[in-house]
Design a protein around this motif. Structure first.
Motif, short mmCIF file in Angstrom:
data_model
loop_
_atom_site.label_atom_id
_atom_site.label_comp_id
_atom_site.label_asym_id
_atom_site.label_seq_id
_atom_site.Cartn_x
_atom_site.Cartn_y
_atom_site.Cartn_z
N PHE A 74 0.83 -1.20 0.00
CA PHE A 74 0.00 0.00 0.00
C PHE A 74 0.88 1.26 0.00
N GLY A 75 1.95 1.23 0.77
CA GLY A 75 2.89 2.36 0.79
C GLY A 75 3.59 2.55 -0.54
N ILE A 76 3.91 1.45 -1.22
CA ILE A 76 4.55 1.56 -2.54
C ILE A 76 3.59 2.22 -3.54
N ILE A 77 2.32 1.89 -3.45
CA ILE A 77 1.33 2.52 -4.33
C ILE A 77 1.28 4.02 -4.08
N ILE A 78 1.22 4.41 -2.82
CA ILE A 78 1.16 5.84 -2.49
C ILE A 78 2.43 6.54 -2.94
N LEU A 79 3.58 5.93 -2.69
CA LEU A 79 4.85 6.53 -3.11
C LEU A 79 4.91 6.66 -4.63
N GLY A 80 4.46 5.64 -5.33
CA GLY A 80 4.44 5.71 -6.80
C GLY A 80 3.54 6.81 -7.31
N ARG A 81 2.37 6.97 -6.69
CA ARG A 81 1.46 8.05 -7.11
C ARG A 81 2.07 9.42 -6.82
N LEU A 82 2.74 9.54 -5.70
CA LEU A 82 3.37 10.83 -5.38
C LEU A 82 4.49 11.16 -6.35
N ILE A 83 5.31 10.17 -6.68
CA ILE A 83 6.45 10.41 -7.55
C ILE A 83 6.02 10.57 -9.00
N PHE A 84 5.17 9.68 -9.48
CA PHE A 84 4.88 9.64 -10.91
C PHE A 84 3.55 10.24 -11.33
N GLY A 85 2.57 10.30 -10.42
CA GLY A 85 1.28 10.71 -10.93
C GLY A 85 0.52 11.71 -10.11
N GLY A 86 0.92 11.97 -8.90
CA GLY A 86 0.12 12.86 -8.07
C GLY A 86 -1.20 12.20 -7.72
N PHE A 87 -2.07 12.95 -7.07
CA PHE A 87 -3.36 12.41 -6.68
C PHE A 87 -4.50 13.13 -7.37
N GLY A 88 -4.20 13.82 -8.47
CA GLY A 88 -5.24 14.53 -9.21
C GLY A 88 -6.04 13.57 -10.05
N HIS A 89 -6.89 14.14 -10.89
CA HIS A 89 -7.71 13.33 -11.79
C HIS A 89 -6.82 12.75 -12.87
N GLY A 90 -7.30 11.69 -13.49
CA GLY A 90 -6.57 11.07 -14.57
C GLY A 90 -6.47 11.99 -15.77
N HIS A 91 -5.66 11.59 -16.72
CA HIS A 91 -5.48 12.39 -17.92
C HIS A 91 -6.75 12.31 -18.76
#
Length: 141
Positions: A63-80
């Motif tokens: 779960f932490g890896i998912i959050i870290l990945g979103r922070l580094i690569f995608g943020g928590f905004g809406h999808g493209h």
């Protein structure tokens, strides 16, 4: 008087429905987040130790890896969405070609670039390469 009570009842009915959708959506998001964490844990423990000799992980680390990945690569905004993709496409072409052909000042012609390449570009390129080969064969000219 009865008319205003009807509107008030209708308001609370709509409000309850919207609140229900919000709570239901939040609940679904939490369930999907936990499910996604579990799937990441299973995939990690199945693939990563065999391929990269990494240790197995527990649910909370996944779960932490998912959050870290979103922070580094995608943020928590809406999808493209299509609007953002078209903005990126426009910025790419305007920055890439505007500086190269700044003297022209007419970037509107670049909307035809891809169609030109499909219709005529490959043949034009091959003609150019053949001309260069001829010049290299006859350097005295």
């Amino acid at each position: 008087m009865e008319h205003s009570m009807h509107k008030e009842g209708q308001f609370w009915s709509v409000a309850k429905t919207k609140i229900g959708w919000i709570i239901g959506g939040l609940f679904l998001a939490v369930v999907l987040a936990f499910l996604f964490g579990y799937i990441v844990m299973l995939l990690w423990n199945w693939i990563m130790p065999l391929v990269f000799n990494l240790p197995e992980i527990d649910y909370w680390l996944a779960f932490g890896i998912i959050i870290l990945g979103r922070l580094i690569f995608g943020g928590f905004g809406h999808g493209h969405n299509d609007h953002r993709k078209s903005d990126h496409h426009e910025r790419f072409y305007s920055s890439k070609f505007k500086s190269k052909f700044h003297r022209d000042c007419n970037t509107s012609k670049w909307i035809h670039y891809e169609k030109f390449w499909v219709d005529e570009g490959e043949q034009a390129f091959n003609d150019y390469v053949n001309r260069k080969k001829e010049v290299n064969k006859n350097p005295a000219e």
